[in-house]
Scaffold this active site. Structure first.
Site, PDB file in Angstrom:
ATOM      1  N   GLY A 399       0.799  -1.219   0.000  1.00  0.00           N
ATOM      2  CA  GLY A 399       0.000   0.000   0.000  1.00  0.00           C
ATOM      3  C   GLY A 399       0.829   1.265   0.000  1.00  0.00           C
ATOM      4  N   VAL A 400       2.119   1.157   0.321  1.00  0.00           N
ATOM      5  CA  VAL A 400       3.026   2.297   0.225  1.00  0.00           C
ATOM      6  C   VAL A 400       3.453   2.430  -1.236  1.00  0.00           C
ATOM      7  CG1 VAL A 400       5.202   3.289   1.008  1.00  0.00           C
ATOM      8  CG2 VAL A 400       3.800   1.963   2.590  1.00  0.00           C
ATOM      9  N   LEU A 402       5.507   2.479  -3.756  1.00  0.00           N
ATOM     10  CA  LEU A 402       6.886   2.237  -4.162  1.00  0.00           C
ATOM     11  C   LEU A 402       6.980   1.844  -5.636  1.00  0.00           C
ATOM     12  CD1 LEU A 402       8.171   0.184  -1.085  1.00  0.00           C
ATOM     13  CD2 LEU A 402       8.420   2.631  -1.498  1.00  0.00           C
ATOM     14  N   GLY A 403       6.000   1.075  -6.129  1.00  0.00           N
ATOM     15  CA  GLY A 403       6.051   0.579  -7.498  1.00  0.00           C
ATOM     16  C   GLY A 403       6.045   1.694  -8.526  1.00  0.00           C
ATOM     17  N   SER A 428       1.143  -7.636 -18.543  1.00  0.00           N
ATOM     18  CA  SER A 428       0.595  -7.837 -17.199  1.00  0.00           C
ATOM     19  C   SER A 428      -0.523  -8.863 -17.195  1.00  0.00           C
ATOM     20  CB  SER A 428       0.052  -6.510 -16.647  1.00  0.00           C
ATOM     21  OG  SER A 428       1.040  -5.509 -16.670  1.00  0.00           O
ATOM     22  N   HIS A 536      -1.459   0.558 -12.601  1.00  0.00           N
ATOM     23  CA  HIS A 536      -0.841   1.162 -13.783  1.00  0.00           C
ATOM     24  C   HIS A 536      -1.608   2.394 -14.263  1.00  0.00           C
ATOM     25  CE1 HIS A 536       2.291  -1.806 -14.348  1.00  0.00           C
ATOM     26  NE2 HIS A 536       1.416  -2.789 -14.238  1.00  0.00           N
TER      27      HIS A 536
END
Length: 613
Positions: A399-400, A402-403, A428, A536
């Protein structure tokens, strides 16, 4: 009463424990229920009545149990940190030994803590507490009822978070609000602004839970970013506990249907609040400026990090050591984010393939890589960078965001290394697509029964309601399509989609249309149901193309009927797409996805399984 020497965790003999409680602890078994809460329902890990043979000391919700925990090392340290925080809030830092008029309790606290400060500093206390919690082994929540010391301490630590005074003091908050309102009504216009500023600051302090203030106190004082590692592990345990309790509460779903209050509902609510508060703290700690981007290679990266990446790969699990070397070899790239507090643990990592065109399947990625390995193509001539796997390696950071930062950072690195790259996209999966289909088919069968009943009873309102269901509308699917879909989903692994290794196109129009519908039309609060699509699209990518049988593995067939999708990152349109999505929910969709919605998917003949399958 003095405890026996076998009860080593009990350090303060002045604590009041009954002889029965001590014997129960020594025997690791509770045979009496007079000190148990109602069948263990007050325990954090009691979604159902607990067998007395499996109940440990943690299921006692008496004062003695919490006192036992506070006298353990972890509990004593946590209590000491809370005392120091309270003293720091009530006492000027420059004069810790000053007299406080009219407050005997504060004077006593100052004298007591002053003696403690002479023994060790706050930084040492918080660091020792973090080390103690981090050293607790990872264990399933279902084993927290064991009699081991580690399981008992971790379980009772969460109980302490719910102890009275650990959250927001509502009585003080309400009293302060009443005082503020009375002063504003009686005050002069000249000092209302000053009063308002002070009041808002005070109310903000009172609205901050005590546990959050303790966490920030630990972060500010612990050595070597130990506080960050502690919060990450704490949130990981919290998420696992929430998941386990939610599953436990579903076993008693009938209680909700009867309108009764479930005993786990309140605890789940409090746990979710704590978990979200920790997530907010971690989001500020794991910001792009602090994270370190590293390329993972087979020859230079430490084996311990490579092992974590191989073990935690979630999208396309590794098949062999050769597969691992291929993903880290020519024609591929792997990047990961690291944080100074977790130097030896990758936080999130992504796999990239260097290709000549946007891939339609995993086979295209394998073929493109093999051409580079054989020397047929050169890495420097690649024009497309395909992100085919991104994995969050630390569950405590789920949930942070980072991606998003990882993908954009990797694009910058690849753009500098390979100036010929002009296309950045993903290949994907569509997770939960097949489960969504199965739920829809179950809904269709129920609606068909209700429609027949409504026609027989001439219930016009029910008939109109059923006719408004888009999934059951003949414009989307015909009755023959629905029957063929039922036959397809009756197979566990959908083997009819692949016959002897060759793809079957019989179901392509039907499944591609439904996949496009699932991604673009079926939403929840205006957002896609698919978590990968949500990720995305929020980053500014566009839905570019659906690929039939892009992943023909058993996992791909089981999760998404083998269908994959390309999300394309147009660097010049990322910001615009992101703003449109966040403000209006608009999704950038190309004809490779949208076009399937307009195509007819009806099959004139019924599906007949292949004899070879």
């Amino acid at each position: 009463m003095r405890p026996s020497t076998n009860f080593g965790l009990l350090q303060n003999s002045s604590r009041v424990f009954t002889l029965r409680a001590l014997r129960l602890r020594q025997n690791h078994c509770l045979v009496e229920t007079n000190r148990l809460s109602h069948d263990g329902c007050n325990s954090l890990t009691s979604g159902r009545p607990v067998s007395p043979a499996r109940v440990g000391l943690g299921c006692i919700r008496s004062v003695a149990t919490l006192e036992f925990f506070e006298d353990s090392k972890l509990g004593s340290l946590f209590r000491e940190i809370g005392n120091r925080l309270d003293l720091a809030d009530r006492t000027p830092r420059s004069a810790p030994n000053n007299e406080v008029d009219g407050d005997t309790r504060t004077r006593n606290d100052i004298q007591t803590l002053s003696a403690s400060l002479r023994r060790t500093s706050t930084a040492n206390v918080t660091s020792e507490f973090c080390k103690e919690y981090i050293s607790l082994p990872d264990m399933s929540v279902s084993t927290w009822s064991n009699e081991s010391v580690q399981a008992s301490e971790k379980r009772l630590f969460f109980d302490l978070l719910f102890k009275e005074g650990s959250g927001i003091d509502e009585n003080v908050l309400i009293s302060t609000m009443a005082t503020v309102l009375s002063h504003r009504q009686d005050g002069q216009a000249s000092d209302q602004l000053a009063l308002s500023n002070a009041s808002i600051r005070r109310l903000r302090e009172l609205c901050t839970p005590r546990y959050e203030r303790i966490f920030n106190y630990i972060l500010a004082s612990a050595h070597q970013d130990l506080g960050v590692a502690f919060l990450v592990k704490l949130r990981q345990d919290l998420r696992e506990l929430i998941h386990w309790l939610r599953l436990s509460s579903q076993r008693n779903k009938q209680e909700y249907e009867k309108g009764n209050h479930h005993p786990m509902h309140e605890k789940l609510t409090k746990l979710r609040v704590i978990e979200r508060d920790i997530q907010s703290i971690l989001s500020s700690l794991f910001r792009p400026g602090v994270l370190n981007l590293q390329q993972i290679t087979y020859d230079r990266t430490p084996a311990s990090i490579i092992e974590q990446i191989a073990f935690k790969e979630a999208v396309h699990p590794l098949q062999s050591l050769k597969d691992l070397r291929t993903r880290l070899g020519p024609g591929r790239r792997c990047f990961a984010f690291f944080h100074p507090a977790l130097r030896d643990s990758p936080l999130v990592f992504v796999h990239v393939a260097l290709l000549r065109s946007i891939p339609e399947s995993m086979r295209d990625i394998e073929t493109g890589t093999q051409r580079i390995v054989d020397g047929t193509d050169l890495e420097s001539e690649a024009t497309c960078a395909a992100f085919y796997s991104i994995t969050n390696a630390v569950s405590g950071l789920s949930g942070v965001d980072l991606g998003n930062h990882l993908i954009k950072s990797v694009v910058g690195v690849l753009k500098h290394e390979f100036p010929t790259l002009g296309t950045y996209c993903t290949l994907s999966p569509i997770p939960n697509f097949r489960r969504w289909l199965e739920d829809k088919m179950m809904r269709h069968r129920d609606a068909a029964d209700r429609r027949e009943s409504a026609h027989s009873s001439c219930d016009e309102n029910n008939i109109a309601l059923l006719a408004s269901d888009k999934f059951l509308n003949a414009d989307l699917l015909s009755q023959q399509d629905l029957r063929n879909l039922e036959c397809l989903l009756s197979s566990t692994d959908a083997p009819s989609l692949v016959c002897l290794g060759e793809p079957s196109n019989e179901f392509k129009p039907l499944l591609m249309k439904l996949a496009a519908y699932y991604l673009t039309v079926e939403t929840h609060h205006g957002r896609p149901l698919c978590p990968v699509a949500k990720f995305h699209i929020r980053n500014g990518a566009e839905m570019y193309r659906l690929n039939y049988l892009g992943d023909a593995t058993s996992k791909g067939l089981r999760n998404s009927c083998g269908i994959m999708i390309n999300y394309r990152y147009l660097l010049e349109e990322l910001e615009e797409n992101h703003v449109n999505y966040e403000s209006t929910g608009k999704i950038a969709v190309r004809d490779g996805v949208r076009g399937w919605l307009a195509k007819r998917s009806s099959c004139s003949a019924a599906y007949v399984p292949c004899e070879k399958c």
